[in-house]
Scaffold this motif. Structure first.
Motif, PDB file in Angstrom:
ATOM      1  N   GLU A   1       2.825 -34.442   6.599  1.00 28.95           N
ATOM      2  CA  GLU A   1       3.840 -34.447   7.663  1.00 28.95           C
ATOM      3  C   GLU A   1       3.879 -33.113   8.397  1.00 28.95           C
ATOM      4  OE1 GLU A   1       7.387 -35.577   5.596  1.00 28.95           O
ATOM      5  OE2 GLU A   1       6.892 -37.710   5.659  1.00 28.95           O
ATOM      6  N   LYS A   2       3.664 -32.012   7.654  1.00 31.83           N
ATOM      7  CA  LYS A   2       3.672 -30.694   8.282  1.00 31.83           C
ATOM      8  C   LYS A   2       2.493 -30.535   9.243  1.00 31.83           C
ATOM      9  CE  LYS A   2       3.060 -26.946   5.733  1.00 31.83           C
ATOM     10  NZ  LYS A   2       3.267 -25.731   4.923  1.00 31.83           N
ATOM     11  N   ASN A   3       1.370 -31.159   8.928  1.00 39.33           N
ATOM     12  CA  ASN A   3       0.186 -31.065   9.771  1.00 39.33           C
ATOM     13  C   ASN A   3       0.134 -32.149  10.836  1.00 39.33           C
ATOM     14  OD1 ASN A   3      -0.881 -28.779   8.489  1.00 39.33           O
ATOM     15  ND2 ASN A   3      -1.745 -30.041   6.862  1.00 39.33           N
ATOM     16  N   GLY A   4       1.182 -32.958  10.927  1.00 38.03           N
ATOM     17  CA  GLY A   4       1.252 -33.959  11.980  1.00 38.03           C
ATOM     18  C   GLY A   4       0.513 -35.243  11.683  1.00 38.03           C
ATOM     19  N   ILE A   5       0.203 -35.498  10.442  1.00 38.06           N
ATOM     20  CA  ILE A   5      -0.488 -36.734  10.075  1.00 38.06           C
ATOM     21  C   ILE A   5       0.557 -37.821   9.861  1.00 38.06           C
ATOM     22  CG2 ILE A   5      -1.968 -37.842   8.357  1.00 38.06           C
ATOM     23  CD1 ILE A   5      -3.163 -35.076   7.817  1.00 38.06           C
ATOM     24  N   ASP A   6       0.298 -39.001  10.428  1.00 39.92           N
ATOM     25  CA  ASP A   6       1.236 -40.124  10.320  1.00 39.92           C
ATOM     26  C   ASP A   6       1.160 -40.707   8.908  1.00 39.92           C
ATOM     27  OD1 ASP A   6       3.015 -42.119  10.896  1.00 39.92           O
ATOM     28  OD2 ASP A   6       1.533 -43.389  11.889  1.00 39.92           O
ATOM     29  N   THR A   7       2.259 -40.618   8.174  1.00 45.96           N
ATOM     30  CA  THR A   7       2.291 -41.129   6.799  1.00 45.96           C
ATOM     31  C   THR A   7       2.875 -42.533   6.727  1.00 45.96           C
ATOM     32  OG1 THR A   7       4.442 -40.088   6.427  1.00 45.96           O
ATOM     33  CG2 THR A   7       2.492 -38.835   5.786  1.00 45.96           C
ATOM     34  N   SER A   8       3.283 -43.105   7.844  1.00 51.68           N
ATOM     35  CA  SER A   8       3.834 -44.465   7.819  1.00 51.68           C
ATOM     36  C   SER A   8       2.757 -45.496   7.494  1.00 51.68           C
ATOM     37  CB  SER A   8       4.500 -44.799   9.147  1.00 51.68           C
ATOM     38  OG  SER A   8       3.545 -44.804  10.181  1.00 51.68           O
ATOM     39  N   VAL A   9       1.495 -45.140   7.699  1.00 51.43           N
ATOM     40  CA  VAL A   9       0.397 -46.051   7.381  1.00 51.43           C
ATOM     41  C   VAL A   9       0.388 -46.354   5.890  1.00 51.43           C
ATOM     42  CG1 VAL A   9      -2.110 -46.310   7.382  1.00 51.43           C
ATOM     43  CG2 VAL A   9      -0.976 -45.256   9.325  1.00 51.43           C
ATOM     44  N   THR A  10       0.630 -45.357   5.068  1.00 53.96           N
ATOM     45  CA  THR A  10       0.619 -45.582   3.624  1.00 53.96           C
ATOM     46  C   THR A  10       1.749 -46.509   3.209  1.00 53.96           C
ATOM     47  OG1 THR A  10       1.943 -43.590   3.233  1.00 53.96           O
ATOM     48  CG2 THR A  10      -0.457 -43.361   3.133  1.00 53.96           C
ATOM     49  N   LYS A  11       2.882 -46.430   3.877  1.00 52.33           N
ATOM     50  CA  LYS A  11       3.989 -47.332   3.572  1.00 52.33           C
ATOM     51  C   LYS A  11       3.633 -48.759   3.943  1.00 52.33           C
ATOM     52  CE  LYS A  11       7.355 -43.670   4.097  1.00 52.33           C
ATOM     53  NZ  LYS A  11       8.322 -43.033   4.966  1.00 52.33           N
ATOM     54  N   ASP A  12       2.938 -48.936   5.085  1.00 55.22           N
ATOM     55  CA  ASP A  12       2.500 -50.273   5.492  1.00 55.22           C
ATOM     56  C   ASP A  12       1.493 -50.839   4.497  1.00 55.22           C
ATOM     57  OD1 ASP A  12       4.108 -50.021   7.709  1.00 55.22           O
ATOM     58  OD2 ASP A  12       2.468 -49.396   9.042  1.00 55.22           O
ATOM     59  N   VAL A  13       0.569 -49.999   4.052  1.00 55.97           N
ATOM     60  CA  VAL A  13      -0.431 -50.435   3.078  1.00 55.97           C
ATOM     61  C   VAL A  13       0.247 -50.807   1.769  1.00 55.97           C
ATOM     62  CG1 VAL A  13      -2.392 -49.678   1.681  1.00 55.97           C
ATOM     63  CG2 VAL A  13      -2.326 -49.148   4.115  1.00 55.97           C
ATOM     64  N   GLN A  14       1.212 -50.022   1.325  1.00 58.80           N
ATOM     65  CA  GLN A  14       1.935 -50.319   0.086  1.00 58.80           C
ATOM     66  C   GLN A  14       2.693 -51.633   0.215  1.00 58.80           C
ATOM     67  OE1 GLN A  14       1.631 -48.523  -2.713  1.00 58.80           O
ATOM     68  NE2 GLN A  14       2.840 -50.061  -3.762  1.00 58.80           N
ATOM     69  N   ALA A  15       3.294 -51.879   1.365  1.00 61.26           N
ATOM     70  CA  ALA A  15       4.008 -53.144   1.574  1.00 61.26           C
ATOM     71  C   ALA A  15       3.047 -54.325   1.505  1.00 61.26           C
ATOM     72  CB  ALA A  15       4.728 -53.118   2.917  1.00 61.26           C
ATOM     73  N   GLU A  16       1.872 -54.191   2.101  1.00 58.93           N
ATOM     74  CA  GLU A  16       0.874 -55.258   2.042  1.00 58.93           C
ATOM     75  C   GLU A  16       0.372 -55.471   0.615  1.00 58.93           C
ATOM     76  OE1 GLU A  16      -0.254 -57.504   4.291  1.00 58.93           O
ATOM     77  OE2 GLU A  16       1.328 -56.721   5.583  1.00 58.93           O
ATOM     78  N   LEU A  17       0.162 -54.377  -0.112  1.00 57.17           N
ATOM     79  CA  LEU A  17      -0.271 -54.499  -1.507  1.00 57.17           C
ATOM     80  C   LEU A  17       0.783 -55.214  -2.345  1.00 57.17           C
ATOM     81  CD1 LEU A  17      -1.934 -51.039  -2.197  1.00 57.17           C
ATOM     82  CD2 LEU A  17      -3.052 -53.256  -2.093  1.00 57.17           C
ATOM     83  N   ASN A  18       2.041 -54.887  -2.123  1.00 56.73           N
ATOM     84  CA  ASN A  18       3.114 -55.563  -2.852  1.00 56.73           C
ATOM     85  C   ASN A  18       3.162 -57.050  -2.510  1.00 56.73           C
ATOM     86  OD1 ASN A  18       3.920 -53.264  -4.213  1.00 56.73           O
ATOM     87  ND2 ASN A  18       5.447 -52.713  -2.689  1.00 56.73           N
ATOM     88  N   LYS A  19       2.916 -57.371  -1.240  1.00 55.20           N
ATOM     89  CA  LYS A  19       2.909 -58.775  -0.825  1.00 55.20           C
ATOM     90  C   LYS A  19       1.772 -59.530  -1.514  1.00 55.20           C
ATOM     91  CE  LYS A  19       2.472 -61.667   3.268  1.00 55.20           C
ATOM     92  NZ  LYS A  19       2.149 -61.696   4.686  1.00 55.20           N
ATOM     93  N   VAL A  20       0.587 -58.941  -1.542  1.00 54.04           N
ATOM     94  CA  VAL A  20      -0.557 -59.569  -2.201  1.00 54.04           C
ATOM     95  C   VAL A  20      -0.292 -59.706  -3.692  1.00 54.04           C
ATOM     96  CG1 VAL A  20      -2.983 -59.263  -2.807  1.00 54.04           C
ATOM     97  CG2 VAL A  20      -2.229 -58.851  -0.467  1.00 54.04           C
ATOM     98  N   LYS A  21       0.300 -58.687  -4.292  1.00 50.02           N
ATOM     99  CA  LYS A  21       0.619 -58.731  -5.717  1.00 50.02           C
ATOM    100  C   LYS A  21       1.591 -59.866  -6.021  1.00 50.02           C
ATOM    101  CE  LYS A  21       2.794 -55.985  -9.305  1.00 50.02           C
ATOM    102  NZ  LYS A  21       3.559 -54.783  -9.589  1.00 50.02           N
ATOM    103  N   ASP A  22       2.621 -60.016  -5.200  1.00 49.15           N
ATOM    104  CA  ASP A  22       3.583 -61.097  -5.391  1.00 49.15           C
ATOM    105  C   ASP A  22       2.926 -62.466  -5.243  1.00 49.15           C
ATOM    106  OD1 ASP A  22       5.584 -59.263  -5.858  1.00 49.15           O
ATOM    107  OD2 ASP A  22       6.366 -59.328  -3.802  1.00 49.15           O
TER     108      ASP A  22
END
Length: 95
Positions: free
Chosen positions: A61-82
């Motif tokens: 976040e300090k270097n300006g990298i978008d970290t919301s992508v990891t949250k989207d990936v985690q949400a998709e992984l949780n969906k696939v897991k379910d």
């Protein structure tokens, strides 16, 4: 048919056998001490991994990298897991 409980792909009989071997090797009086030590070790490992994740997120976040992508990936992984758990649950019930 009888469905046995599984934990990490290990059935009830295997868990009982492992516990029997542990008691035979270490003795009943050492089991609480061993479990306590393992619990502390697992807690330290979890804390260290959480610290590492937070440091990586902060520096990204300090270097300006978008970290919301990891949250989207985690949400998709949780969906696939379910979905997978729903599928395997229906397969287990059929067996």
């Amino acid at each position: 048919m009888i469905q046995q409980a599984t934990f990490l792909f290990i059935g009830t009989t295997e868990i009982m056998f492992i516990l029997f071997i542990v008691v035979m090797v270490f003795g009943a009086d050492k089991i609480p001490e061993i479990a306590r030590g393992m619990g502390k070790g697992m807690r330290m490992l979890k804390d260290a991994s959480n610290d590492l994740k937070s440091e990586i997120t902060k520096s990204a976040e300090k270097n300006g990298i978008d970290t919301s992508v990891t949250k989207d990936v985690q949400a998709e992984l949780n969906k696939v897991k379910d979905d997978l758990e729903d599928f395997t649950g229906s397969v287990r019930r059929k067996l």
